[in-house]
Each structure stands twice: as structure tokens, then as C-alpha cells.
Design a protein around this motif. Structure first.
Motif, PDB file in Angstrom:
ATOM      1  N   ILE A   1       0.859  -1.186   0.000  1.00 19.93           N
ATOM      2  CA  ILE A   1       0.000   0.000   0.000  1.00 19.93           C
ATOM      3  C   ILE A   1       0.892   1.232   0.000  1.00 19.93           C
ATOM      4  O   ILE A   1       1.668   1.453   0.932  1.00 19.93           O
ATOM      5  N   THR A   2       0.794   2.047  -1.058  1.00 18.50           N
ATOM      6  CA  THR A   2       1.610   3.257  -1.151  1.00 18.50           C
ATOM      7  C   THR A   2       0.772   4.422  -1.653  1.00 18.50           C
ATOM      8  O   THR A   2      -0.310   4.243  -2.217  1.00 18.50           O
ATOM      9  N   GLY A   3       1.311   5.634  -1.454  1.00 17.45           N
ATOM     10  CA  GLY A   3       0.657   6.845  -1.946  1.00 17.45           C
ATOM     11  C   GLY A   3      -0.138   7.558  -0.880  1.00 17.45           C
ATOM     12  O   GLY A   3      -0.615   6.959   0.089  1.00 17.45           O
TER      13      GLY A   3
ATOM     14  N   GLY B   1       0.708   9.542   1.549  1.00 16.93           N
ATOM     15  CA  GLY B   1       1.238   9.449   2.902  1.00 16.93           C
ATOM     16  C   GLY B   1       1.303   8.051   3.473  1.00 16.93           C
ATOM     17  O   GLY B   1       1.597   7.880   4.657  1.00 16.93           O
ATOM     18  N   LEU B   2       1.051   7.033   2.656  1.00 16.03           N
ATOM     19  CA  LEU B   2       1.052   5.656   3.139  1.00 16.03           C
ATOM     20  C   LEU B   2       2.206   4.860   2.528  1.00 16.03           C
ATOM     21  O   LEU B   2       2.482   4.958   1.328  1.00 16.03           O
ATOM     22  N   ASN B   3       2.869   4.080   3.354  1.00 19.12           N
ATOM     23  CA  ASN B   3       3.864   3.091   2.925  1.00 19.12           C
ATOM     24  C   ASN B   3       3.769   1.928   3.903  1.00 19.12           C
ATOM     25  O   ASN B   3       4.434   1.899   4.938  1.00 19.12           O
ATOM     26  N   THR B   4       2.924   0.972   3.573  1.00 19.44           N
ATOM     27  CA  THR B   4       2.659  -0.129   4.501  1.00 19.44           C
ATOM     28  C   THR B   4       2.166  -1.326   3.699  1.00 19.44           C
ATOM     29  O   THR B   4       2.207  -1.327   2.469  1.00 19.44           O
ATOM     30  N   GLY B   5       1.705  -2.362   4.394  1.00 26.43           N
ATOM     31  CA  GLY B   5       1.198  -3.511   3.671  1.00 26.43           C
ATOM     32  C   GLY B   5       1.111  -4.748   4.536  1.00 26.43           C
ATOM     33  O   GLY B   5       1.161  -4.692   5.770  1.00 26.43           O
ATOM     34  N   VAL B   6       0.990  -5.897   3.867  1.00 26.81           N
ATOM     35  CA  VAL B   6       0.824  -7.190   4.522  1.00 26.81           C
ATOM     36  C   VAL B   6       1.738  -8.200   3.837  1.00 26.81           C
ATOM     37  O   VAL B   6       1.827  -8.235   2.609  1.00 26.81           O
ATOM     38  N   THR B   7       2.393  -9.017   4.639  1.00 28.86           N
ATOM     39  CA  THR B   7       3.159 -10.150   4.127  1.00 28.86           C
ATOM     40  C   THR B   7       2.622 -11.416   4.786  1.00 28.86           C
ATOM     41  O   THR B   7       2.515 -11.486   6.012  1.00 28.86           O
ATOM     42  N   ALA B   8       2.279 -12.404   3.971  1.00 32.70           N
ATOM     43  CA  ALA B   8       1.695 -13.655   4.463  1.00 32.70           C
ATOM     44  C   ALA B   8       2.631 -14.815   4.162  1.00 32.70           C
ATOM     45  O   ALA B   8       3.042 -15.008   3.017  1.00 32.70           O
ATOM     46  N   ILE B   9       2.976 -15.572   5.203  1.00 34.16           N
ATOM     47  CA  ILE B   9       3.747 -16.806   5.045  1.00 34.16           C
ATOM     48  C   ILE B   9       2.755 -17.951   5.223  1.00 34.16           C
ATOM     49  O   ILE B   9       2.165 -18.113   6.305  1.00 34.16           O
ATOM     50  N   VAL B  10       2.559 -18.713   4.164  1.00 35.92           N
ATOM     51  CA  VAL B  10       1.484 -19.711   4.119  1.00 35.92           C
ATOM     52  C   VAL B  10       2.080 -21.100   3.894  1.00 35.92           C
ATOM     53  O   VAL B  10       2.400 -21.471   2.765  1.00 35.92           O
ATOM     54  N   PRO B  11       2.240 -21.892   4.950  1.00 33.42           N
ATOM     55  CA  PRO B  11       2.745 -23.260   4.767  1.00 33.42           C
ATOM     56  C   PRO B  11       1.615 -24.237   4.473  1.00 33.42           C
ATOM     57  O   PRO B  11       0.527 -24.136   5.049  1.00 33.42           O
ATOM     58  N   ASP B  12       1.863 -25.174   3.585  1.00 29.15           N
ATOM     59  CA  ASP B  12       0.902 -26.256   3.386  1.00 29.15           C
ATOM     60  C   ASP B  12       0.710 -26.993   4.717  1.00 29.15           C
ATOM     61  O   ASP B  12       1.661 -27.194   5.476  1.00 29.15           O
TER      62      ASP B  12
ATOM     63  N   THR C   1       2.628  -7.104   9.430  1.00 23.81           N
ATOM     64  CA  THR C   1       2.048  -5.841   8.993  1.00 23.81           C
ATOM     65  C   THR C   1       2.621  -4.710   9.834  1.00 23.81           C
ATOM     66  O   THR C   1       3.597  -4.888  10.559  1.00 23.81           O
ATOM     67  N   GLY C   2       2.015  -3.512   9.730  1.00 18.86           N
ATOM     68  CA  GLY C   2       2.399  -2.374  10.552  1.00 18.86           C
ATOM     69  C   GLY C   2       1.689  -2.416  11.895  1.00 18.86           C
ATOM     70  O   GLY C   2       0.614  -3.002  12.043  1.00 18.86           O
ATOM     71  N   THR C   3       2.274  -1.751  12.898  1.00 18.72           N
ATOM     72  CA  THR C   3       1.850  -1.896  14.282  1.00 18.72           C
ATOM     73  C   THR C   3       0.343  -1.729  14.481  1.00 18.72           C
ATOM     74  O   THR C   3      -0.330  -2.621  15.011  1.00 18.72           O
ATOM     75  N   LEU C   4      -0.215  -0.589  14.100  1.00 19.97           N
ATOM     76  CA  LEU C   4      -1.610  -0.323  14.424  1.00 19.97           C
ATOM     77  C   LEU C   4      -2.600  -1.064  13.534  1.00 19.97           C
ATOM     78  O   LEU C   4      -3.806  -1.012  13.783  1.00 19.97           O
ATOM     79  N   SER C   5      -2.092  -1.756  12.534  1.00 17.11           N
ATOM     80  CA  SER C   5      -2.970  -2.587  11.698  1.00 17.11           C
ATOM     81  C   SER C   5      -2.992  -4.041  12.162  1.00 17.11           C
ATOM     82  O   SER C   5      -3.725  -4.858  11.589  1.00 17.11           O
ATOM     83  N   THR C   6      -2.222  -4.368  13.190  1.00 17.73           N
ATOM     84  CA  THR C   6      -2.084  -5.752  13.636  1.00 17.73           C
ATOM     85  C   THR C   6      -3.432  -6.411  13.902  1.00 17.73           C
ATOM     86  O   THR C   6      -3.706  -7.544  13.473  1.00 17.73           O
TER      87      THR C   6
ATOM     88  N   ILE D   1       0.536   5.994  10.100  1.00 18.96           N
ATOM     89  CA  ILE D   1       0.170   4.747  10.772  1.00 18.96           C
ATOM     90  C   ILE D   1      -1.183   4.835  11.476  1.00 18.96           C
ATOM     91  O   ILE D   1      -1.900   3.837  11.604  1.00 18.96           O
ATOM     92  N   ARG D   2      -1.571   6.028  11.918  1.00 18.95           N
ATOM     93  CA  ARG D   2      -2.840   6.183  12.635  1.00 18.95           C
ATOM     94  C   ARG D   2      -4.057   5.945  11.743  1.00 18.95           C
ATOM     95  O   ARG D   2      -5.152   5.689  12.249  1.00 18.95           O
ATOM     96  N   ARG D   3      -3.877   5.991  10.452  1.00 16.86           N
ATOM     97  CA  ARG D   3      -4.998   5.745   9.547  1.00 16.86           C
ATOM     98  C   ARG D   3      -5.378   4.261   9.484  1.00 16.86           C
ATOM     99  O   ARG D   3      -6.468   3.916   9.033  1.00 16.86           O
ATOM    100  N   ARG D   4      -4.490   3.400   9.900  1.00 19.79           N
ATOM    101  CA  ARG D   4      -4.757   1.958   9.896  1.00 19.79           C
ATOM    102  C   ARG D   4      -5.412   1.530   8.569  1.00 19.79           C
ATOM    103  O   ARG D   4      -6.550   1.074   8.528  1.00 19.79           O
ATOM    104  N   PRO D   5      -4.666   1.665   7.479  1.00 19.10           N
ATOM    105  CA  PRO D   5      -5.292   1.531   6.161  1.00 19.10           C
ATOM    106  C   PRO D   5      -5.497   0.096   5.676  1.00 19.10           C
ATOM    107  O   PRO D   5      -6.145  -0.119   4.647  1.00 19.10           O
TER     108      PRO D   5
END
Length: 319
Positions: A38-40, A42-53, A91-96, A132-136
Motif C-alpha cells: 500500500i503506497t501513496g 502518505g502511506l507506505n505499509t502492507g501485509v506479508t503472508a507466510i502460508v505453509p501447506d 504488517t504495521g503496528t496499528l494494523s495488527t 500509521i494512525r490511519r490503519r489503512p
């Protein structure tokens, strides 16, 4: 602007063990990674998922805490029972907490019989470069990361949960690496966002400190070695030790966590044979942390703050 390069492509070889084909956590059979960036505005954040079978039937796992100034949702149950029963998300702190809720929804959608599941979600604070306070982060972002997870080389640097993170005075982000042993693979993925003095193969690289709140590191270690939860805890502790090799100062406000899991449900590994897995996790985490820096790009974000990428020319001279 320099083109992102993995540290090995800059002439820096970490350790002596062989890497997997991708030199990534996805070299571990059955491990996939998906990311939403997620960018633009004022935002630079996102989600990373580690998915094991096999996550739905539980997999052996353990958590190690270097400094508990952070949030790793679900860690106490992993510690108590020695298993994970969902994918692992960063993810980012306030989006946890929104990410944890969206992960549970995704899991429930896959099995109508479920009445209890323990989501595992970690974070670092990307508030220096993101509002970060926007919790996007929305459920769609979370579900996209999960649904698009693949066994390909994960994007590194400014991607997913690392889009807005900084480490050791430079722009950082997601990094990954792996090592191949006689009977299996050890891989690591990191979300680096911690303070200290960048050190490459024992040589310090001075940088201006970043005036930012929230210095942390999340480390995910995966293996197909038949390790039990206690042995995985020993690997997870070595993952946190590896942060020192790149110059972490383990600051009081840093949340330094590692979670290790195996894709093998039946343990059968002797403690006396852990020397090589210990070396593999240390080398993998060290190289993943360096990749998180050399694959990142100079970023301008929230309130026009800019964090520079580390100079590749400088890294080449240290290789």
C-alpha cells in the motif's frame, strides 16, 4: 536511483553453507509467500503472508522473544501448545488487530466446522514513513496476500509489510534467504525495522540515525527438518542472535521476535545433530537482513520524510 540488488549479487557471501535455488524461505517445500503493498497519499505499509501447506491440521512451531516491546498476536498459544494453526502474517503496528481479524475470517471461510483458531500476526512500526494512525489495511488487502501466496521468490525491500520500514540508519523492508542441508532446508523471512550500526561481514557501515519511534524485527524461520517445538525454539533463539551480526543494538524500544515452524509433523531429529541447522538459521537470517536493505529503495513518505537506501557501491567494497 540504484537498481535493487540482493547482497550476494553485490559480492557479499554470508557464511559457508549452500543456498537453495531461490535463496529464499520458499525453498522450503510447501512454503508460500504472498504480499500486498500500500503506497501513496502518505502511506507506505502492507501485509506479508507466510502460508505453509498443512497449516489447517497444525504444524510444530515455537516463538522466541528477544525483547517483548511489540505485538505478536497468538504467541502465547504457540508457546503453550507448540503448534501454529493458521498462516503467519506481518504488517504495521496499528494494523495488527485488523489483520488478525481478517485472517480469522479467511480461515473460517475455508472450514465451516471451525469454532476456535489462533491467528498469528506480527508487526513492526512503520510510522516514520507511513501515516500509521490511519490503519489503512483492509480485509481485502489481507485476503489478497493470502490468496496470491506462491512458492516463487518473494519481493524484498519495499514490499508488503516492509514497505515503510527502516533499519540500521537506512531504508529496509522484507528480506529472505535459505540454506540447504543434507536432510532438509532452512529458510528465513524478515521484516527489519531496528536500530544499530549496519555491519557487513564484520565491517561497520556508518549512517545517520533515523529519528523514528518503534524499532523492531520480525523473523519467520521455516524448515522441513523433522524438529519438535522445543528444537524449533532453539532455532528461533539463534535467529534473534543473528541480528547482532548485522549490527543490531537491541534497543529497549525494540520488539525482536522470531517464530520457527516445521512442515513435518512427525519429529525425529537428535539434539546432537542441531549444529548444522543452527548454522543454517544464523546464516539465513543474517543474509535475509542484508537483503532487506540492499533490495530497498530510497523512500519519501509521510510528512515528506525521506530515508535513503544503503549505497551499493559501499557494500561492494566490503564484499
Amino acid at each position: 536511483m540504484q537498481t535493487p540488488r540482493r547482497v550476494r549479487d553485490l559480492g557479499v557471501t554470508v557464511g559457508t553453507l549452500s543456498t537453495g535455488p531461490l535463496n529464499a524461505v520458499t525453498d522450503v517445500p510447501g512454503v508460500r509467500v504472498g504480499q500486498t503493498t500500500i503506497t501513496g497519499n502518505g502511506l507506505n505499509t502492507g501485509v506479508t503472508a507466510i502460508v505453509p501447506d498443512g497449516w489447517a491440521e497444525t504444524l510444530p512451531a515455537a516463538v522466541a522473544v528477544g525483547n517483548g516491546y511489540g505485538k505478536l498476536v497468538g504467541s502465547t498459544q504457540v508457546d503453550e501448545l507448540g503448534v501454529i494453526e493458521t498462516p503467519i502474517l506481518l504488517t504495521g503496528t496499528l494494523s495488527t488487530f485488523r489483520v488478525a481479524d481478517a485472517l480469522i475470517s479467511w480461515v473460517l471461510d475455508r472450514d465451516p466446522r471451525i469454532t476456535s483458531r489462533n491467528p498469528v500476526v506480527g508487526e513492526t512500526n512503520d510510522g516514520h514513513l507511513s501515516d500509521i494512525r490511519r490503519r489503512p489495511v483492509t480485509p481485502d488487502h489481507v485476503h489478497s496476500a493470502l490468496d496470491t501466496a506462491t512458492s516463487a521468490l518473494p519481493a524484498e525491500g519495499c514490499a508488503g509489510a516492509g514497505t515503510g520500514t527502516c533499519a540500521l540508519g537506512f531504508k529496509a523492508g522484507i528480506g529472505t534467504a535459505s540454506r540447504v542441508l543434507d536432510h532438509g532446508v532452512v529458510g528465513a523471512l524478515v521484516q527489519s525495522n531496528f536500530s544499530g550500526l549496519l555491519t557487513v561481514l564484520g565491517t561497520p557501515v556508518p549512517a545517520q540515525p533515523i529519528d523514528a519511534d518503534g524499532n523492531s524485527c520480525m523473523i519467520v524461520v521455516a524448515t522441513d527438518l523433522p524438529l519438535d517445538a522445543r528444537q524449533l525454539g532453539r532455532l528461533a533463539r539463534r535467529a534473534i542472535f543473528a541480528m547482532a551480526r548485522v549490527g543490531s543494538d537491541y534497543a529497549p524500544g525494540s520488539g525482536d521476535y522470531a517464530i520457527a515452524f516445521s512442515t513435518r509433523r512427525t519429529p525425529g531429529f537428535a539434539d546432537r545433530d542441531l549444529r548444522c541447522p543452527f548454522q543454517a538459521v544464523t546464516e539465513s537470517v543474517e543474509e535475509a537482513l542484508l537483503n532487506s536493505l540492499t533490495m530497498a529503495q530510497t523512500t519519501t513518505g509521510f510528512q515528506d520524510r525521506t530515508v535513503q537506501a544503503v549505497s551499493h557501491d559501499l557494500i561492494r567494497r566490503l564484499g
